[in-house]
Enzyme design. Structure first.
Site, mmCIF file in Angstrom:
data_model
loop_
_atom_site.group_PDB
_atom_site.id
_atom_site.type_symbol
_atom_site.label_atom_id
_atom_site.label_comp_id
_atom_site.label_asym_id
_atom_site.label_seq_id
_atom_site.Cartn_x
_atom_site.Cartn_y
_atom_site.Cartn_z
ATOM 1 N N CYS A 2 40.092 42.328 45.520
ATOM 2 C CA CYS A 2 39.649 43.714 45.598
ATOM 3 C C CYS A 2 40.506 44.487 44.622
ATOM 4 O O CYS A 2 41.441 43.944 44.035
ATOM 5 C CB CYS A 2 39.906 44.260 46.993
ATOM 6 S SG CYS A 2 39.179 43.252 48.287
ATOM 7 N N ARG A 28 36.673 44.428 39.942
ATOM 8 C CA ARG A 28 37.314 43.466 40.851
ATOM 9 C C ARG A 28 36.527 43.273 42.150
ATOM 10 O O ARG A 28 36.868 42.438 42.971
ATOM 11 C CB ARG A 28 38.730 43.944 41.192
ATOM 12 C CG ARG A 28 39.635 44.030 39.983
ATOM 13 C CD ARG A 28 41.001 44.539 40.382
ATOM 14 N NE ARG A 28 41.642 43.639 41.309
ATOM 15 C CZ ARG A 28 42.395 42.612 40.968
ATOM 16 N NH1 ARG A 28 42.600 42.361 39.697
ATOM 17 N NH2 ARG A 28 42.940 41.849 41.880
ATOM 18 N N TRP A 75 35.763 43.407 47.483
ATOM 19 C CA TRP A 75 34.958 42.206 47.287
ATOM 20 C C TRP A 75 35.110 41.419 48.584
ATOM 21 O O TRP A 75 36.191 40.919 48.899
ATOM 22 C CB TRP A 75 35.484 41.403 46.106
ATOM 23 C CG TRP A 75 34.630 40.236 45.739
ATOM 24 C CD1 TRP A 75 33.415 40.271 45.114
ATOM 25 C CD2 TRP A 75 34.916 38.851 45.954
ATOM 26 N NE1 TRP A 75 32.942 38.997 44.949
ATOM 27 C CE2 TRP A 75 33.828 38.105 45.447
ATOM 28 C CE3 TRP A 75 35.974 38.155 46.543
ATOM 29 C CZ2 TRP A 75 33.779 36.721 45.504
ATOM 30 C CZ3 TRP A 75 35.925 36.770 46.598
ATOM 31 C CH2 TRP A 75 34.833 36.062 46.073
ATOM 32 N N ASN A 99 44.645 43.802 49.239
ATOM 33 C CA ASN A 99 43.947 42.837 48.390
ATOM 34 C C ASN A 99 44.550 41.467 48.674
ATOM 35 O O ASN A 99 45.767 41.304 48.574
ATOM 36 C CB ASN A 99 44.125 43.190 46.907
ATOM 37 C CG ASN A 99 43.609 42.100 45.998
ATOM 38 O OD1 ASN A 99 42.661 41.391 46.346
ATOM 39 N ND2 ASN A 99 44.228 41.941 44.847
ATOM 40 N N GLY A 100 43.712 40.502 49.019
ATOM 41 C CA GLY A 100 44.219 39.156 49.301
ATOM 42 C C GLY A 100 43.593 38.621 50.571
ATOM 43 O O GLY A 100 42.533 39.085 50.990
ATOM 44 N N GLU A 481 29.180 26.376 28.781
ATOM 45 C CA GLU A 481 29.544 27.802 28.783
ATOM 46 C C GLU A 481 28.289 28.680 28.619
ATOM 47 O O GLU A 481 28.144 29.702 29.297
ATOM 48 C CB GLU A 481 30.568 28.082 27.667
ATOM 49 C CG GLU A 481 30.834 29.544 27.349
ATOM 50 C CD GLU A 481 31.352 30.382 28.521
ATOM 51 O OE1 GLU A 481 31.653 29.829 29.580
ATOM 52 O OE2 GLU A 481 31.413 31.619 28.359
ATOM 53 N N LYS A 485 26.965 31.424 31.297
ATOM 54 C CA LYS A 485 26.766 32.828 30.918
ATOM 55 C C LYS A 485 25.399 33.325 31.349
ATOM 56 O O LYS A 485 25.279 34.387 31.929
ATOM 57 C CB LYS A 485 26.943 32.943 29.404
ATOM 58 C CG LYS A 485 27.550 34.204 28.913
ATOM 59 C CD LYS A 485 29.053 34.195 28.838
ATOM 60 C CE LYS A 485 29.737 34.075 30.156
ATOM 61 N NZ LYS A 485 31.133 33.833 30.101
ATOM 62 N N GLU A 488 25.148 33.741 35.187
ATOM 63 C CA GLU A 488 25.815 34.868 35.840
ATOM 64 C C GLU A 488 25.238 36.222 35.443
ATOM 65 O O GLU A 488 25.290 37.155 36.232
ATOM 66 C CB GLU A 488 27.339 34.814 35.667
ATOM 67 C CG GLU A 488 27.877 34.782 34.283
ATOM 68 C CD GLU A 488 29.422 34.722 34.268
ATOM 69 O OE1 GLU A 488 29.973 34.432 33.203
ATOM 70 O OE2 GLU A 488 30.071 34.972 35.306
ATOM 71 N N HIS A 504 18.815 10.136 30.612
ATOM 72 C CA HIS A 504 19.173 9.322 31.784
ATOM 73 C C HIS A 504 18.741 9.977 33.094
ATOM 74 O O HIS A 504 19.314 9.685 34.145
ATOM 75 C CB HIS A 504 20.682 9.047 31.777
ATOM 76 C CG HIS A 504 21.126 8.249 30.592
ATOM 77 N ND1 HIS A 504 20.823 6.911 30.454
ATOM 78 C CD2 HIS A 504 21.791 8.600 29.470
ATOM 79 C CE1 HIS A 504 21.313 6.467 29.300
ATOM 80 N NE2 HIS A 504 21.903 7.484 28.687
ATOM 81 N N LYS A 603 35.683 39.930 38.799
ATOM 82 C CA LYS A 603 36.340 39.585 37.531
ATOM 83 C C LYS A 603 37.457 38.574 37.719
ATOM 84 O O LYS A 603 37.604 37.645 36.951
ATOM 85 C CB LYS A 603 36.882 40.859 36.873
ATOM 86 C CG LYS A 603 37.550 40.627 35.531
ATOM 87 C CD LYS A 603 36.555 40.134 34.492
ATOM 88 C CE LYS A 603 37.194 39.858 33.153
ATOM 89 N NZ LYS A 603 36.286 39.055 32.311
HETATM 90 O O1 M6R Z 1 40.784 34.902 34.684
HETATM 91 P P1 M6R Z 1 40.379 33.455 34.525
HETATM 92 O O2 M6R Z 1 40.146 33.077 33.123
HETATM 93 O O3 M6R Z 1 41.327 32.520 35.223
HETATM 94 O O4 M6R Z 1 38.991 33.356 35.299
HETATM 95 C C1 M6R Z 1 38.319 32.140 35.437
HETATM 96 C C2 M6R Z 1 36.900 32.341 35.894
HETATM 97 O O5 M6R Z 1 36.862 32.968 37.138
HETATM 98 C C3 M6R Z 1 36.092 33.169 34.882
HETATM 99 O O6 M6R Z 1 36.105 32.585 33.616
HETATM 100 C C4 M6R Z 1 34.617 33.315 35.356
HETATM 101 O O7 M6R Z 1 33.996 32.072 35.334
HETATM 102 C C5 M6R Z 1 33.872 34.326 34.481
HETATM 103 N N1 M6R Z 1 33.034 35.152 35.299
HETATM 104 C C6 M6R Z 1 32.984 33.682 33.460
HETATM 105 O O8 M6R Z 1 32.278 34.591 32.692
#
Ligand code: M6R
Length: 608
Positions: A2, A28, A75, A99-100, A481, A485, A488, A504, A603
């Site tokens: 959060c 966050r 969150w 937060n946590g 990747e 992308k 998400e 396969h 994030k």
């Molecule tokens: O802050 P970090 O690079 O450790 O975060 C890792 C992942 O949570 C982060 O890359 C996540 O997959 C992103 N939303 C990808 O766009």
């Protein structure tokens, strides 16, 4: 996971600073938001489900002018998004934001309920407010917090207020990030510096196990066991402008377009051209040890994991060091075989990802040398690794990681050259890689010239429910990747797969409604990639190919082609990913989604 903010000062502006801070921390989490402000005579709490703008509407003009307050953007982890579960949480005269995750909250809740406490939420956080309140029957505010902490297990950053002491704010950190901003006659605390930089560039990072007791004039820091700590102030070089959109429709688009600059920033001052060598200041202290390393294990998550996969290809081919890449979330629960001859490298944009941090701690326990490639300066991973390299990519606000990724790749190239030159890499090869690397920012700019076409193609394919992203060798990780992308941002189901594995099994999925994005640079496996395209076409599948300028032949077989400039094979990922970021962005925009804050995501994943 959060965002939390706290304010104490003399300028009667708690409400405005907290609201602004929440907006900046919204990435966050945005399941609910809340704020509590107080003065000598009264206390006001506001809560809203959803984004901070909902809270802002609720507060309107009814917020008292105040010198102290706390706020939170959530969150959800324990308990669904609701007003009752929104922070701040209260017990008696205690108000707090958290937060946590409190791991033993159920036990604590039971004990407190037996003592007569009534709980209003399903959260783990509320328990802490009750626990402090319980101790407050016997002790003063400060001692109540200290006593309560002896019973709490888990990860937490807390900002706590007491109605009877509107001149005091207590801030606690244990395994969740927290920064104190120091300004003239006021202090702002927040989960990260983006909520602070518009007020002051002077910051103090709390470490795990520390408590800060703050008044409008001063503050002091002590450990949970009561030992006073002298903290060093740092000056942030991130300005307010960097954290704004600068005219782009979304942070994601702004950050995609920042890549020529962020790649240059990653390289700045780190190339000794005449020696074909990289200069990585953060590794100086472990330089000798790095010569003896026999194996590298990369631990990371999400996009940072994909960067690690590219790193594996580079480090093995050019530095000659056996390398493996592990999901950090798996590494921490396996019995990883690492020792003094192993370097465990964490890659993390935020530097706060709980899984990556835990993996690094585990590796350290086992005697490995721990390294980091981290963007957020002074973040926990940056501080806990033995040595590391910062990205210097500036704040990445959009939830989808873009500029941090190409920055991570750039540093992995530097690291490959650094370790390779310590071993068998020739001067000529070192020079060649580095000089081509320096051309990447300009080449990214050239890809942007094709933005209109990419936008058109994104629109065309955004109507499909599922897609393949296929790549070979250096571009297999980029397929993964690219798929991540588009998943998400546009909620299209996508699979990133090695082109050669298609036949396969997964090829069974191909039909006219299941298109593929095929990564086809003119590299050592180009001919094989062309065969993959043919196989898809033979089954009525549509193909978007990303190819190297000049590969005109591909236009005869693919339905759509996007071109990238020529570069060394090992550097193609740095270019290949750019059209994929734009495809995901424009597919999400076409479908009307909130690309900066996609559903269910946050994030920085600071919980397991
Ligand atoms: O802050 P970090 O690079 O450790 O975060 C890792 C992942 O949570 C982060 O890359 C996540 O997959 C992103 N939303 C990808 O766009």
């Amino acid at each position: 996971m959060c965002g939390i903010v706290g304010y104490i000062g003399k300028n009667n502006r708690a409400g405005e600073v907290l609201l602004d801070g929440l907006k900046r921390l919204e990435y966050r989490g945005y399941d609910s938001a809340g704020m509590c402000v107080m003065d000598e005579d009264r206390q006001q709490t506001f809560k809203a489900i959803g984004k901070v703008s909902m809270l802002e509407k609720k507060i309107a003009k009814s917020c008292v002018e105040s010198n102290i307050g706390i706020a939170h953007t959530r969150w959800a982890t324990h308990g669904k998004p609701s007003i009752k579960n929104a922070h701040p949480h209260t017990s008696g005269k205690i108000h707090l934001v958290h937060n946590g995750i409190i791991e033993n909250y159920q036990q604590l809740k039971q004990d407190l309920a037996n003592k007569g406490h009534k709980f209003y939420s399903q959260t783990d956080s509320e328990v802490v407010a009750h626990l402090i309140d319980e101790y407050n029957k016997k002790y003063d505010f400060e001692d109540s917090v200290t006593h309560a902490l002896t019973e709490v297990r888990g990860a937490y950053a807390l900002v706590i207020l007491h109605e009877d002491e509107p001149q005091k704010m207590i801030v606690v950190r244990n395994s969740s990030p927290l920064v104190i901003g120091v300004a003239d006659s006021e202090f702002i605390v927040a989960s990260d510096a983006s909520a602070i930089i518009q007020h002051t560039s002077r910051v103090v990072y709390l470490d795990d196990g520390e408590i800060a007791v703050m008044t409008p004039d001063t503050y002091y820091v002590k450990t949970f066991s009561g030992k006073n700590k002298r903290k060093k102030e740092q000056i942030l070089d991130w300005n307010d402008e960097q954290a704004k959109k600068e005219g782009y429709a979304h942070f994601m688009l702004k950050e995609i377009f920042e890549q020529p600059e962020s790649v240059s920033d990653a390289l700045r001052g780190r190339i000794i051209a005449k020696d074909g060598m990289a200069k990585l200041g953060g590794l100086t202290e472990v330089e000798k040890q790095l010569r003896t390393i026999e194996r590298i294990v990369i631990v990371s998550c999400g996009t940072s994991y994909c960067a690690g996969l590219v790193g594996e290809y580079m480090l093995e081919e050019y530095a000659g060091i056996p390398t493996e890449v592990e999901y950090a979330s798996e590494f921490r629960y396996r019995k990883p075989l690492v020792d003094k001859k192993t370097a465990v490298l964490a890659i993390s944009q935020s530097g706060e990802t709980a899984d990556t941090l835990a993996a690094i701690r585990e590796a350290k326990n086992k005697g490995a040398l721990t390294l980091g490639i981290v963007n957020a300066v002074s973040s926990t991973i940056a501080r806990e690794t033995d040595a590391g390299v910062y990205n210097h990519a500036g704040p990445e606000i959009a939830v989808a990681s873009t500029k941090a990724f190409t920055s991570q790749l750039s540093i992995l190239v530097l690291l490959t050259v650094f370790l390779g030159r310590q071993r068998n890499m020739s001067l000529t090869m070192g020079k060649r890689i580095l000089s081509e690397l320096q051309r990447i920012p300009k080449k990214i700019d050239q890809i942007f010239e094709g933005e209109k076409d990419i936008k058109r193609i994104a629109k065309k394919y955004s109507k499909y429910d599922s897609m393949f992203y296929l790549g070979r060798k250096y571009n297999f990780p980029i397929a993964v990747e690219g798929a991540l992308k588009i998943k998400e941002i546009s909620y299209i189901h996508a699979e990133g797969y090695p082109s050669g594995e298609m036949k396969h099994g997964p090829i069974a999925l191909i039909d006219k409604d299941f298109p593929s994005v095929v990564l086809a640079p003119k590299d050592s496996v180009y001919e094989k990639t062309i065969s993959t395209i043919e196989e898809i076409k033979a089954r009525s599948g549509k193909v978007v190919a990303i190819a190297t300028v000049g590969s005109k032949d591909i236009e005869n077989i693919a339905n759509d082609v996007i071109y990238i400039p020529k570069t060394l094979e090992m550097l193609t990922p740095l270019l290949m990913v750019i059209p994929l970021q734009l495809l995901a962005y424009y597919a999400g925009v076409t479908k009307g989604y909130d690309v900066d804050q996609p559903r269910n995501l946050a994030k920085s994943v600071t919980v397991e």
